[in-house]
Enzyme design. Structure first.
Site, PDB file in Angstrom:
ATOM      1  N   HIS A 104      -4.240 -12.088  18.066  1.00 46.91           N
ATOM      2  CA  HIS A 104      -5.574 -11.516  18.282  1.00 46.91           C
ATOM      3  C   HIS A 104      -5.957 -10.467  17.236  1.00 46.91           C
ATOM      4  O   HIS A 104      -6.820  -9.639  17.477  1.00 46.91           O
ATOM      5  CB  HIS A 104      -5.663 -10.925  19.700  1.00 46.91           C
ATOM      6  CG  HIS A 104      -5.601 -11.960  20.772  1.00 46.91           C
ATOM      7  ND1 HIS A 104      -5.340 -11.696  22.090  1.00 46.91           N
ATOM      8  CD2 HIS A 104      -5.770 -13.313  20.698  1.00 46.91           C
ATOM      9  CE1 HIS A 104      -5.360 -12.815  22.793  1.00 46.91           C
ATOM     10  NE2 HIS A 104      -5.596 -13.820  21.965  1.00 46.91           N
ATOM     11  N   GLY A 169       4.963  -9.062  29.580  1.00 50.70           N
ATOM     12  CA  GLY A 169       3.833  -8.150  29.747  1.00 50.70           C
ATOM     13  C   GLY A 169       2.470  -8.736  29.463  1.00 50.70           C
ATOM     14  O   GLY A 169       1.660  -8.115  28.792  1.00 50.70           O
ATOM     15  N   SER A 171      -0.844 -10.897  31.514  1.00 49.44           N
ATOM     16  CA  SER A 171      -1.354 -11.425  32.783  1.00 49.44           C
ATOM     17  C   SER A 171      -1.650 -12.924  32.669  1.00 49.44           C
ATOM     18  O   SER A 171      -2.071 -13.539  33.646  1.00 49.44           O
ATOM     19  CB  SER A 171      -2.617 -10.663  33.187  1.00 49.44           C
ATOM     20  OG  SER A 171      -3.606 -10.828  32.185  1.00 49.44           O
TER      21      SER A 171
END
Ligand code: APR
Length: 226
Positions: A104, A169, A171
């Protein structure tokens, strides 16, 4: 050497003091994600978006890698480790990991608003008065919602050759990053370290319901019996 592929998300850096995205009422450092992490948000209010990422970049000077980052760097002694991270901080690199792919983008880089291939290192504040050589303004080198993920194919080819995958870590709500582990070979062992893991994960994934540092200590033990 076995190939160990790490898929890390915001929870990896939580113990270093960097907030995750979805643990605080859907707000990211007090902002609606759509305001600060979309091209539309940037076009609407560039000043706010530049300042938002300037703050995140400045924060990097006050934080240090946590024990989890250090364990991952140390695992390079025994494994061929590749890290594919959704994080835009540089904590994996500062811990000593040598193969880190930022899916990202990266806070410490800027790119041209006109040419996604014009990317430069950036350590200080950025604003609309910083230009590329052709005179187009620079923007944060961040993959915003709705934008293509340029390193996706590279990430898929790395994970397709994994012996072991460790998700840490995240979601697992943001695609395509969330689907990457599904490209692992059928015989690869898959672990998922997270104190509040996503619910819809295949039963074959071995869950370590802990924070990154403690979870990685448990992982080191589990790896011994593989
Ligand atoms: N150790 C490990 N995991 C933790 C810890 C910790 N100490 N603390 C929290 N977590 C977990 C949470 O339980 C949650 O599952 O980290 C995860 C963070 O999830 P998100 O905030 O949704 O972050 P992430 O999955 O990385 O977000 C993906 O969303 O906004 C975009 O582009 C941004 O890369 C980001 C993407």
């Amino acid at each position: 050497m076995k190939r160990l592929v790490i898929l890390s998300g915001a929870g990896m850096s939580a113990e270093s003091g960097i907030n995750t995205f979805r643990d605080a009422d859907g707000l990211w450092e007090g902002h609606d994600v759509m305001e600060v992490a979309t091209l539309t948000g940037f076009e609407k209010n560039p000043k706010l978006v530049y300042e938002f990422y300037n703050q995140r970049r400045r924060q990097l000077k006050d934080v240090v890698p946590n024990k989890g980052h250090l364990i991952l760097a140390e695992l390079e002694k025994k494994y061929k480790v590749s890290i594919i991270t959704q994080n835009v901080d540089d904590l994996h690199e500062r811990a000593g990991s040598t193969a880190v792919l930022h899916l990202h983008g990266e806070l410490k880089k800027a790119r041209s608003t006109a040419d996604e291939n014009y990317v430069v290192p950036w350590n200080e504040d950025l604003d609309h008065l910083n230009y590329d050589p052709k005179g187009y303004p620079l923007r944060p080198h961040i993959v915003w919602f709705g934008e293509e993920v340029p390193l996706l194919d590279t990430a898929i080819s790395i994970i397709s050759a994994a012996d072991i995958v460790v998700i840490i870590g995240t979601s697992l709500q943001v695609y395509p990053a969330a689907s990457l582990f599904q490209f692992a070979p059928n015989n690869a062992a898959i672990f998922y370290i997270d104190p509040k893991p996503a619910e819809s994960i295949p039963a074959s994934v071995k869950l370590i319901k802990k924070g990154a540092s403690k979870g990685l200590c448990s992982l080191k033990e589990a790896l011994k019996s593989l």
